[in-house]
Structures are given as C-alpha cells and as structure tokens.
Design an enzyme around this catalytic site. Structure first.
Site, PDB file in Angstrom:
ATOM      1  N   VAL A  12       9.139  -9.994  38.042  1.00  7.65           N
ATOM      2  CA  VAL A  12      10.165  -9.153  38.675  1.00  7.65           C
ATOM      3  C   VAL A  12      11.035  -9.981  39.617  1.00  7.65           C
ATOM      4  O   VAL A  12      12.272  -9.892  39.585  1.00  7.65           O
ATOM      5  CB  VAL A  12       9.516  -7.967  39.433  1.00  7.65           C
ATOM      6  N   GLY A  24       1.754  -9.475  25.068  1.00  5.42           N
ATOM      7  CA  GLY A  24       1.975  -9.530  26.518  1.00  5.42           C
ATOM      8  C   GLY A  24       2.157  -8.163  27.156  1.00  5.42           C
ATOM      9  O   GLY A  24       2.551  -8.055  28.320  1.00  5.42           O
ATOM     10  N   LYS A  49       0.317   5.527  40.519  1.00 11.42           N
ATOM     11  CA  LYS A  49       1.689   6.051  40.449  1.00 11.42           C
ATOM     12  C   LYS A  49       1.685   7.555  40.692  1.00 11.42           C
ATOM     13  O   LYS A  49       2.545   8.098  41.389  1.00 11.42           O
ATOM     14  CB  LYS A  49       2.304   5.715  39.093  1.00 11.42           C
TER      15      LYS A  49
HETATM   16  N1  LIG Z   1       5.989  -6.678  35.879  1.00 12.01           N
HETATM   17  C1  LIG Z   1       6.359  -5.407  35.793  1.00 12.01           C
HETATM   18  O1  LIG Z   1       6.822  -4.956  34.736  1.00 12.01           O
HETATM   19  C2  LIG Z   1       6.256  -4.493  36.978  1.00 12.01           C
HETATM   20  C3  LIG Z   1       6.692  -3.162  36.861  1.00 12.01           C
HETATM   21  C4  LIG Z   1       6.639  -2.314  37.975  1.00 12.01           C
HETATM   22  C5  LIG Z   1       6.127  -2.799  39.162  1.00 12.01           C
HETATM   23  N2  LIG Z   1       5.675  -4.095  39.225  1.00 12.01           N
HETATM   24  C6  LIG Z   1       5.142  -4.557  40.496  1.00 12.01           C
HETATM   25  O2  LIG Z   1       5.951  -5.630  40.975  1.00 12.01           O
HETATM   26  C7  LIG Z   1       5.144  -6.538  41.714  1.00 12.01           C
HETATM   27  C8  LIG Z   1       5.296  -7.941  41.115  1.00 12.01           C
HETATM   28  O3  LIG Z   1       4.888  -7.901  39.766  1.00 12.01           O
HETATM   29  P1  LIG Z   1       5.138  -9.147  38.771  1.00 12.01           P
HETATM   30  O4  LIG Z   1       4.828  -8.638  37.424  1.00 12.01           O
HETATM   31  O5  LIG Z   1       6.445  -9.765  39.036  1.00 12.01           O
HETATM   32  O6  LIG Z   1       3.944 -10.119  39.225  1.00 12.01           O
HETATM   33  P2  LIG Z   1       3.775 -11.657  38.854  1.00 12.01           P
HETATM   34  O7  LIG Z   1       4.579 -12.051  37.691  1.00 12.01           O
HETATM   35  O8  LIG Z   1       2.301 -11.913  38.853  1.00 12.01           O
HETATM   36  O9  LIG Z   1       4.395 -12.415  40.129  1.00 12.01           O
HETATM   37  C9  LIG Z   1       3.804 -12.397  41.388  1.00 12.01           C
HETATM   38  C10 LIG Z   1       4.542 -13.394  42.272  1.00 12.01           C
HETATM   39  O10 LIG Z   1       3.998 -13.306  43.577  1.00 12.01           O
HETATM   40  C11 LIG Z   1       3.674 -14.614  44.029  1.00 12.01           C
HETATM   41  N3  LIG Z   1       2.529 -14.497  44.911  1.00 12.01           N
HETATM   42  C12 LIG Z   1       1.314 -13.955  44.643  1.00 12.01           C
HETATM   43  N4  LIG Z   1       0.531 -14.017  45.722  1.00 12.01           N
HETATM   44  C13 LIG Z   1       1.260 -14.609  46.693  1.00 12.01           C
HETATM   45  C14 LIG Z   1       0.983 -14.974  48.036  1.00 12.01           C
HETATM   46  N5  LIG Z   1      -0.191 -14.748  48.605  1.00 12.01           N
HETATM   47  N6  LIG Z   1       1.978 -15.554  48.728  1.00 12.01           N
HETATM   48  C15 LIG Z   1       3.190 -15.801  48.176  1.00 12.01           C
HETATM   49  N7  LIG Z   1       3.489 -15.474  46.900  1.00 12.01           N
HETATM   50  C16 LIG Z   1       2.531 -14.899  46.183  1.00 12.01           C
HETATM   51  C17 LIG Z   1       3.374 -15.438  42.790  1.00 12.01           C
HETATM   52  O11 LIG Z   1       3.577 -16.803  43.060  1.00 12.01           O
HETATM   53  P3  LIG Z   1       3.439 -17.952  41.924  1.00 12.01           P
HETATM   54  O12 LIG Z   1       4.515 -17.655  40.915  1.00 12.01           O
HETATM   55  O13 LIG Z   1       3.703 -19.218  42.643  1.00 12.01           O
HETATM   56  O14 LIG Z   1       2.063 -17.826  41.383  1.00 12.01           O
HETATM   57  C18 LIG Z   1       4.397 -14.852  41.816  1.00 12.01           C
HETATM   58  O15 LIG Z   1       5.629 -15.493  41.944  1.00 12.01           O
HETATM   59  C19 LIG Z   1       3.723  -5.966  41.653  1.00 12.01           C
HETATM   60  O16 LIG Z   1       3.483  -5.186  42.781  1.00 12.01           O
HETATM   61  C20 LIG Z   1       3.736  -5.109  40.426  1.00 12.01           C
HETATM   62  O17 LIG Z   1       2.799  -4.054  40.476  1.00 12.01           O
HETATM   63  C21 LIG Z   1       5.745  -4.945  38.178  1.00 12.01           C
END
Ligand SMILES: NC(=O)c1ccc[n+]([C@@H]2O[C@H](COP(=O)([O-])OP(=O)(O)OC[C@H]3O[C@@H](n4cnc5c(N)ncnc54)[C@H](OP(=O)(O)O)[C@@H]3O)[C@@H](O)[C@H]2O)c1
Length: 439
Positions: A15, A189, A207
């Site tokens: 995201v 994925g 949710k």
């Molecule tokens: N993906 C979706 O379709 C989707 C849909 C709705 C809501 N969401 C929500 O959006 C949020 C992000 O999801 P995502 O899918 O983008 O997750 P993701 O791809 O796993 O990305 C998480 C990011 O957070 C960083 N991170 C994790 N722990 C950290 C810490 N302690 N300090 C600093 N950075 C940290 C990671 O760093 P690194 O890259 O360096 O590892 C990564 O860049 C979540 O709350 C998820 O529930 C996601």
C-alpha cells in the site's frame, strides 16, 4: 496557493509504495483539487536498502516510525505498517497525542484500540481517518460516518475478505476442492502463506467490528463476534446450494435486534438472484440497510496496492481540504465519549433460515425420524430433498433440509438429537441463510 500538506508515511510495502507512486505522479491534479500541494516529506520502513520501485531519494528517511511521528516537519502521519500492537500502535498514539492528523489502513489496530485512539484524537483536535481499513477501495467508512447521518441502521453485512471469496468462487465455478482453491489463491498471491487469519474469518471480524461501531454508535467489540470460517465448506455444500438456488459466501453481518446487537461471521447461503451473490473473486461488497435511505450496496476492489492507496489518498485529501479550527467529524461517527456500551445479542437467539445437510444410512424410518426431530423443536421446513450416494462401506444417502425462519437454539437442539441417532454418517453440516431485504 496555500502551503503544502506535508505527509510522513510509515510503511512502504504494497500500500505504502502505491501511495508514494500515486502522489508523485498526480502532484499537479492533487494540488488543484485540494487547493494546496501534497508533499511526501518523510518516510520510514524496516529496510532502507530495499528496492521498492519508487523514487524516495529526495525524501527524508527516518529509522523508526516513532521518530517519524515525533517529527515537527510533518502535518499528517500515514501509518501503513500494520499490526494491532508495536510500532503501528505506539506511533499512531504518539502522533495523535501531539495533535498530528493520522491516516491509517490498519483494521487490526482499529478493532483492538479504535475507541481509545478516537478519544485521543478528539481530545487533541486531530483527525483520524481510516477509509482503507474496511473493504479496501470501497468508501464505506465515509458512507457510515458522514453520508448516512440521521438514518437508523438496522443491518450491515458484506463480503469483506477477498481470499475467502476467491476460494468459494473457484470452488463453485470449477468444481474444485477447498484445499485446491486455497493452493491456487496462495500461488496467485491472494492468500498469505499462513492463511488462517483470512479463512477462519478473523480478518472479516476485524472489519465487521469497525462497521458495527459506525453503524450503531456502540463501543467496538471485536471479541463479541460469533466466528466460523470457510474451512469445512465442501464441494457438496456448494452443489447443494446451487441446486436450491443459493450461493455460499463468507459474510460478516451486524444486525440490531430486540435483545442487542448481533455480530457474526460465517459461511452464508445467499439467494442466487441477489446482487451480493454475483460478487465474485477478490471483489468486496458491503450492504447497509437503513430507515430513510433503504438499502445501499457498494461493490468494488477490497484490496491491492492501488485500490487501498486510493482510499488512503482520499483520507489525506480530506485533511488537506479541512479548515483549521473547523468542527471535525467524530472519528467513529459518534464522539468517542458518547459511544454506547456494546450489548451482545446471543447467537442462540439468532433467527433466520438454515440449510442442514445430513449424510445418513440408507434405512427405512430415517426420513420420518429426521422430520420428527425437526417437529419436536418447532422447526418448519421449506424443503426437504434426498439423494442417494453410494459410500465405500455403507449405502448412504444425503438429506438436505431448508428451514423457514427459526431460532438458532432450535436448530442446534434438533441437530444434537439427530447426532444421537445411529443412522447418521459423519458430521451434519449447518449453514445459515441470509436474505437481502425484500427477498
Ligand atoms: N495490502 C492490501 O491489499 C491491504 C488492503 C487493506 C488494508 N491493508 C492494510 O494496510 C497496511 C499495510 O499493508 P501492506 O499490505 O502494504 O503491508 P506490507 O506490504 O507488509 O508492508 C508493510 C510495510 O511496513 C513496514 N514495516 C513493518 N514493520 C515496521 C516497523 N516496525 N517499522 C517501520 N516499518 C515497518 C515494512 O517495511 P519493509 O518493507 O522494510 O519490510 C513494509 O514496508 C496493513 O495495516 C494492512 O492491513 C492492506
């Protein structure tokens, strides 16, 4: 033009990276629409060296989310790391405590601590926007929080987990088993390596807990949700549902009843002709029933980088357009201090139609016995169908019952009574039926 809105983004994964890309490529349009530029001022993630396919060379890097949230140079803290505790919770709390506006997509954090965070935000004059936390790109939070103000909502329900909907759709369309469809979802994925959180219904529950609060003005109660995942839905159930004019979906349902609020997540049979039954694959849908508007159904992408970033960007744009000192929309629709205590309606009192699939020994008297157990519990049957099915050891047949509206308690008692009979082969399957208004 007014000063730029300086955004700090914590989390540059699926995201976060999409959000950076969109803000950078649409800078001019955003400046015009919002009346001021939106500038990515600072970012953080765990690994500074990782190639994310975005250009952040001119953006200040912070080594921790807490440091970013404490930075005086930003106007908005965008949390896209995830997790109910740890860095996400600590940094969001810290940002709100100092009156910094926050945008997050984190349903786990909101389900666990939403009321507390709303209170901190409201006490400190900060905005806390979280459109992306429920159903990704669908603007359901804004609909409930703002657009439907004044409506009395009776029920909110929806398909809010793309992984489950993808699996159920593939099972039906291609006649594949649950296990095969799960493997395929993982290969593409759509499902995590550990899919339990999705397929057991926990993600939908998070949710749903947020939607319940917005819909009914009560405290968030994620632990008061009746939960059943899709792992024991078989291809036989899918076929039987199709024969009876239904499709099976994992629904999250929150409903106002005379005894309290019912929150439940379970596989559900929905009439094949209903709009929600047509929602296939990873698409999400949320239906809201209210007294003034009637029924509203929103369908759209529930996940993915761009769809989710679209909602996050909408939240940021709202902050860019807000006027300092103006009355703010309460974070959860109702001011946090005025949210009513949550009163749970017991699942045993749930009233609705039920599908019951029994595999029984092919003997005389079985049909009559099943009908008797139903009658003893005052269950009125809409249909009863029997099919012969040769089994390896015994000759068995399948009996499928569909009930008229009845109480969960009665169904459980009748099924327990049937379980005590010697003719039952294997576990009975019970699936609740949910009908849209007027169907
Ligand atoms: N993906 C979706 O379709 C989707 C849909 C709705 C809501 N969401 C929500 O959006 C949020 C992000 O999801 P995502 O899918 O983008 O997750 P993701 O791809 O796993 O990305 C998480 C990011 O957070 C960083 N991170 C994790 N722990 C950290 C810490 N302690 N300090 C600093 N950075 C940290 C990671 O760093 P690194 O890259 O360096 O590892 C990564 O860049 C979540 O709350 C998820 O529930 C996601």
């Amino acid at each position: 033009m007014a000063d730029a809105l300086r955004v700090g983004i914590a989390g540059l994964g699926t995201v976060g990276a999409s959000l950076v890309r969109i803000i950078q490529t649409r800078a001019n349009e955003l400046a015009v629409t919002c009346g001021r530029p939106i500038e990515i001022a600072a970012v953080t993630a765990r690994d500074r060296t990782r190639d994310r396919g975005i250009d952040i060379s001119a953006v200040t890097w912070f080594d921790s989310a807490e440091e970013l949230a404490a930075n005086a140079e930003i106007d908005v803290f965008v949390e896209l790391m995830g997790g109910a505790e740890g860095a996400a919770a600590d940094s969001v709390r810290a940002a709100l405590r100092r009156g910094l506006h926050v945008v997050t997509a984190n349903k786990a954090l909101l389900a666990a601590s939403g009321v507390e965070l709303a209170r901190i935000a409201e006490e400190n004059g900060a905005l806390l926007n979280f459109e992306a936390a429920v159903a990704g790109g669908i603007p359901v939070i804004k609909a409930l929080r703002e657009s439907l103000t004044g409506n009395t909502i009776s029920r909110v329900y929806g398909i809010m987990n793309g992984t489950c909907n993808y699996i159920l759709t593939r099972m039906e369309k291609e006649g594949l088993s649950f296990a095969d469809c799960l493997k395929e979802a993982q290969r593409l994925g759509y499902a995590e390596a550990d899919p339990a959180f999705d397929i057991e219904g926990n993600d939908t529950a998070h949710k749903l807990a947020i939607l319940t609060t917005l819909a009914f003005g009560t405290q968030i109660a994620p632990d008061e949700i009746y939960l059943e995942g899709i792992t024991n839905i078989s291809i036989d159930d899918i076929h039987a549902a199709a024969d009876l004019g239904y499709r099976i979906k994992l629904l999250g349902v929150a409903q106002r009843t005379e005894t309290g609020i019912e929150q439940r997540v379970h596989p559900t049979m929905v009439p094949r002709d209903s709009v929600i039954a047509q929602v296939d694959g990873v698409t999400n849908a949320v239906a809201i029933e209210s007294d003034i508007l009637g029924e509203l159904l929103m369908v759209g992408p529930g996940a993915g980088g761009n769809a989710t970033a679209s909602s996050v960007l909408g939240d940021i744009a709202d902050i860019a357009k807000s006027r300092p000192g103006a009355q703010q929309v309460p974070v959860l629709g109702t001011p946090a201090a005025s949210l009513a205590p949550y009163k749970r309606a017991q699942m045993q009192s749930h009233e609705g139609g039920y599908f019951i699939r029994l595999t029984v020994a092919d003997r005389t008297g079985v049909f009559a016995s099943i009908a008797a157990r139903m009658a003893e519990n005052a269950i009125s049957l809409e249909s009863i169908v029997q099919r012969s099915k040769p089994d390896s050891s015994v000759m068995s047949k399948t009996i499928i019952l569909v009930t008229h509206a009845t109480m969960e308690n009665s169904v459980r008692k009748a099924v327990d009574a049937i379980k005590a009979e010697s003719y039952l082969v294997g576990e009975p399957q019970v699936i609740r039926i949910e009908r849209p208004k007027d169907m």
